[in-house]
Scaffold this motif. Structure first.
Motif, mmCIF file in Angstrom:
data_model
loop_
_atom_site.group_PDB
_atom_site.id
_atom_site.type_symbol
_atom_site.label_atom_id
_atom_site.label_comp_id
_atom_site.label_asym_id
_atom_site.label_seq_id
_atom_site.Cartn_x
_atom_site.Cartn_y
_atom_site.Cartn_z
ATOM 1 N N UNK A 31 0.088 6.172 -10.334
ATOM 2 C CA UNK A 31 -0.422 5.397 -9.216
ATOM 3 C C UNK A 31 0.634 4.508 -8.581
ATOM 4 N N UNK A 32 1.488 3.915 -9.407
ATOM 5 C CA UNK A 32 2.563 3.082 -8.874
ATOM 6 C C UNK A 32 3.577 3.908 -8.085
ATOM 7 N N UNK A 33 3.842 5.131 -8.546
ATOM 8 C CA UNK A 33 4.730 6.017 -7.797
ATOM 9 C C UNK A 33 4.159 6.301 -6.411
ATOM 10 N N UNK A 34 2.875 6.653 -6.383
ATOM 11 C CA UNK A 34 2.229 6.965 -5.099
ATOM 12 C C UNK A 34 2.214 5.734 -4.198
ATOM 13 N N UNK A 35 1.837 4.582 -4.781
ATOM 14 C CA UNK A 35 1.821 3.342 -4.008
ATOM 15 C C UNK A 35 3.199 2.967 -3.504
ATOM 16 N N UNK A 36 4.224 3.210 -4.337
ATOM 17 C CA UNK A 36 5.586 2.874 -3.946
ATOM 18 C C UNK A 36 6.117 3.746 -2.830
ATOM 19 N N UNK A 37 5.682 4.992 -2.778
ATOM 20 C CA UNK A 37 6.200 5.899 -1.765
ATOM 21 C C UNK A 37 5.445 5.802 -0.446
ATOM 22 N N UNK A 38 4.121 5.684 -0.512
ATOM 23 C CA UNK A 38 3.310 5.771 0.697
ATOM 24 C C UNK A 38 2.763 4.426 1.189
ATOM 25 N N UNK A 39 2.197 3.633 0.282
ATOM 26 C CA UNK A 39 1.408 2.476 0.702
ATOM 27 C C UNK A 39 2.244 1.196 0.834
ATOM 28 N N UNK A 40 3.012 0.874 -0.209
ATOM 29 C CA UNK A 40 3.734 -0.390 -0.233
ATOM 30 C C UNK A 40 4.677 -0.609 0.935
ATOM 31 N N UNK A 41 5.617 0.317 1.187
ATOM 32 C CA UNK A 41 6.558 0.097 2.299
ATOM 33 C C UNK A 41 5.861 -0.017 3.650
ATOM 34 N N UNK A 42 4.805 0.753 3.854
ATOM 35 C CA UNK A 42 4.085 0.693 5.134
ATOM 36 C C UNK A 42 3.486 -0.695 5.351
ATOM 37 N N UNK A 43 2.919 -1.269 4.296
ATOM 38 C CA UNK A 43 2.323 -2.601 4.421
ATOM 39 C C UNK A 43 3.399 -3.666 4.570
ATOM 40 N N UNK A 44 4.523 -3.479 3.871
ATOM 41 C CA UNK A 44 5.599 -4.473 3.989
ATOM 42 C C UNK A 44 6.196 -4.473 5.390
ATOM 43 N N UNK A 45 6.358 -3.288 5.987
ATOM 44 C CA UNK A 45 6.898 -3.214 7.348
ATOM 45 C C UNK A 45 5.976 -3.902 8.352
ATOM 46 N N UNK A 46 4.670 -3.863 8.076
ATOM 47 C CA UNK A 46 3.710 -4.484 8.994
ATOM 48 C C UNK A 46 3.690 -5.999 8.873
ATOM 49 N N UNK A 47 4.249 -6.558 7.804
ATOM 50 C CA UNK A 47 4.314 -8.009 7.657
ATOM 51 C C UNK A 47 2.996 -8.662 7.311
ATOM 52 N N UNK A 48 2.129 -7.962 6.579
ATOM 53 C CA UNK A 48 0.848 -8.549 6.192
ATOM 54 C C UNK A 48 1.048 -9.664 5.162
ATOM 55 N N UNK A 49 0.032 -10.512 5.029
ATOM 56 C CA UNK A 49 0.035 -11.577 4.022
ATOM 57 C C UNK A 49 -0.700 -11.120 2.761
#
Length: 535
Positions: A88-106
């Motif tokens: 799950x962390x691999x999937x989150x690291x590849x797809x979800x995490x960077x996308x949310x970080x680029x958006x600048x969410x809190x």
């Protein structure tokens, strides 16, 4: 059994060290009045601290105690949590995490309120609140059982003291305090468990030949569907967790976020090895050859305590107290994270998102601090009444899997999803999950699916089916409402959720705030000197 004085001394020293580090970080945080500092450490978290903090958050007391418990009771094949969360962390690291970080969410729930509106987005936070409280309770319960066995101290006292320490430094320093203490706690976990498991495995009472292949375990044919269902829960149910995204969103760059998530996945899997070996040693032991005073062989209700039992009765005293420090570190590293997670969501997505859109940073900081205390108290109360370790740990992921995983996936990757689809999907998954029964909530099953067993419950992969139905409901209802409103089949005045007529004021304000954050992030990234800076 007499009170273990050396154990108490070691734990007291450990707590003093952790509290001192947390207070030190808190003093640095007090120098600023920025809410972004206490929420996300001013988005200045480097690779190393992000990696250690993510790993420590996942490797909690429930993780290590639960892994030892399930290996001892059912074999290594049923130790699914370490493997599931790693994937799950691999999937989150590849797809979800960077996308949310680029958006600048809190927080993880900002995209919900941005896309669905403040009120609908706030509803999506509810499963996280419940899941975080369950997880905190499981973590503190694991710590209480360990200290009560090794030190002969009252379990309630241990839980309350540990929770108070975690709440104090989280109250003072927010994410910065939590991240600093995570680094030290992870070192304690690694040293303590690595030192302990060879002693347990070499104890004279352990006979691996007598255990045979039982340590591997087996999956009965009628349980294969349920087994795979649990893997789906652990892999995808571990993705929509605010404690992880709190660190991801605090990273200086999306690249740091991706790398720290994916490497922490490997670290988390490695940290499961020592408790798994201890579980094997406990299952292979002839407890008559130890000083264990109670029923032999171990009763079923003693298996949740297999890790502290092995530390106490199969390891030398210095090793057992070092192991106790490791368990304490594991518990606190996750308890502080889930407590801060709950407080951050409440402050940013409920208090500010629904009621005080123009709240000052000082006001938000104090709301967060009060919520930290309340969330810590709730987790502590539940921990005192908990009877198992692995159960609440699994139930936490259950809520995330069937309700939030399809929601997060749709809000980030399915453009047509809207508030109507989100609400329908939310209630479809919630109602179906409750109708299938919830043992930990004492809810009997109303729907008995194929393969149902009175002894073992639902063996059909009902969680995965509910998740899929929720995803389908979100997409279909969103598509239907998009078509109906945009083509004029339904008058604009009936758009009660403001998905098509006009976006509510709260959401528009959040968009403006987020755009400011994105611009600030661009400046920070441009000025970043090294990916390995600490904070």
């Amino acid at each position: 059994m007499a009170i273990n004085v050396p154990g108490i001394v070691v734990v007291v020293i450990f707590y003093i060290v952790i509290l001192a580090i947390g207070v030190y970080a808190g003093r640095r945080t007090k120098q600023t009045k920025s809410a972004d500092e206490i929420f996300l450490a001013n988005r200045q978290m480097g690779f190393l601290v992000s990696l250690f903090s993510l790993t420590a958050t996942n490797v909690g007391g429930a993780y290590v105690n639960g892994t030892a418990e399930i290996v001892a009771s059912s074999g290594i094949v049923w130790a699914q949590a370490p493997i599931g969360y790693c994937i799950g962390l691999f999937i989150g690291g590849w797809f979800y995490g960077p996308k949310m970080r680029r958006a600048g969410y809190v927080t993880m729930y900002d995209p919900f309120q941005e896309k669905y509106g403040a009120k609908t987005g706030a509803i999506m936070c509810i499963p996280e609140f419940i899941g975080d409280i369950f997880w905190t309770a499981a973590i503190l319960s694991a710590l209480g059982s360990t200290t009560s066995i090794i030190m002969d101290l009252d379990q309630t006292t241990s839980i309350v003291v540990s929770a108070c320490i975690a709440v104090i430094y989280t109250f003072l320093g927010g994410l910065r305090s939590v991240a600093y203490t995570d680094v030290v706690q992870l070192a304690f976990i690694g040293i303590g468990l690595v030192i302990a498991f060879p002693f347990a495995l070499r104890h004279s009472a352990v006979d691996l030949d007598d255990l045979g292949s039982k340590w591997v375990g087996q999956v009965p044919v009628n349980n294969i569907a349920n087994y795979l269902d649990l893997y789906g829960l652990l892999i995808m149910g571990g993705i929509p967790w605010q404690p992880f995204y709190q660190r991801v969103l605090a990273c200086r760059t999306p690249e740091i976020a991706r790398n720290s998530l994916m490497i922490s996945a490997v670290f988390c899997l490695l940290f499961a090895v020592p408790p798994a070996v201890i579980g094997v040693a406990g299952a292979a032991a002839d407890w008559n050859q130890t000083s264990y005073p109670n029923e032999v062989p171990l009763a079923q209700d003693q298996l949740p305590f297999i890790l502290p039992l092995v530390l106490q009765y199969m390891c030398p005293l210095p090793v057992s107290v070092i192991g106790l420090a490791a368990i304490s570190a594991a518990a606190m590293s996750s308890a502080d994270s889930t407590t801060l997670s709950t407080a951050s969501i409440f402050t940013n997505n409920w208090y500010k998102g629904l009621f005080r859109t123009k709240a000052s940073d000082t006001e938000l900081i104090w709301v967060l601090r009060v919520t930290v205390v309340v969330a810590g108290a709730l987790g502590t109360v539940l921990a005192i009444t908990s009877t198992t370790v692995y159960g609440p740990y699994i139930m936490s992921g259950d809520l995330m899997y069937v309700i939030l995983f399809p929601q997060l996936t749709c809000v980030l990757f399915v453009k047509i999803s809207n508030a109507y689809g989100g609400l329908v999907g939310f209630f479809v998954s919630l109602i179906l999950r409750l109708l299938c029964g919830a043992y930990l909530l004492h809810v009997p099953p109303v729907i008995k699916l194929p393969l149902y067993s009175e002894e073992e419950g639902q063996l059909f992969p009902f969680r995965t089916c509910i998740m899929a139905l929720s995803f389908l409901a979100i997409v279909l209802v969103s598509l239907l409402t998009n078509t109906a409103f945009k083509r004029g089949w339904v008058a604009e005045k009936y758009d009660v959720l403001n998905s098509f007529s006009r976006r509510d004021v709260t959401t528009r304000l959040q968009d403006l705030n987020r755009k400011d954050v994105i611009r600030q992030n661009a400046a920070l990234i441009a000025n970043s000197k090294s990916d390995t800076n600490v904070l």
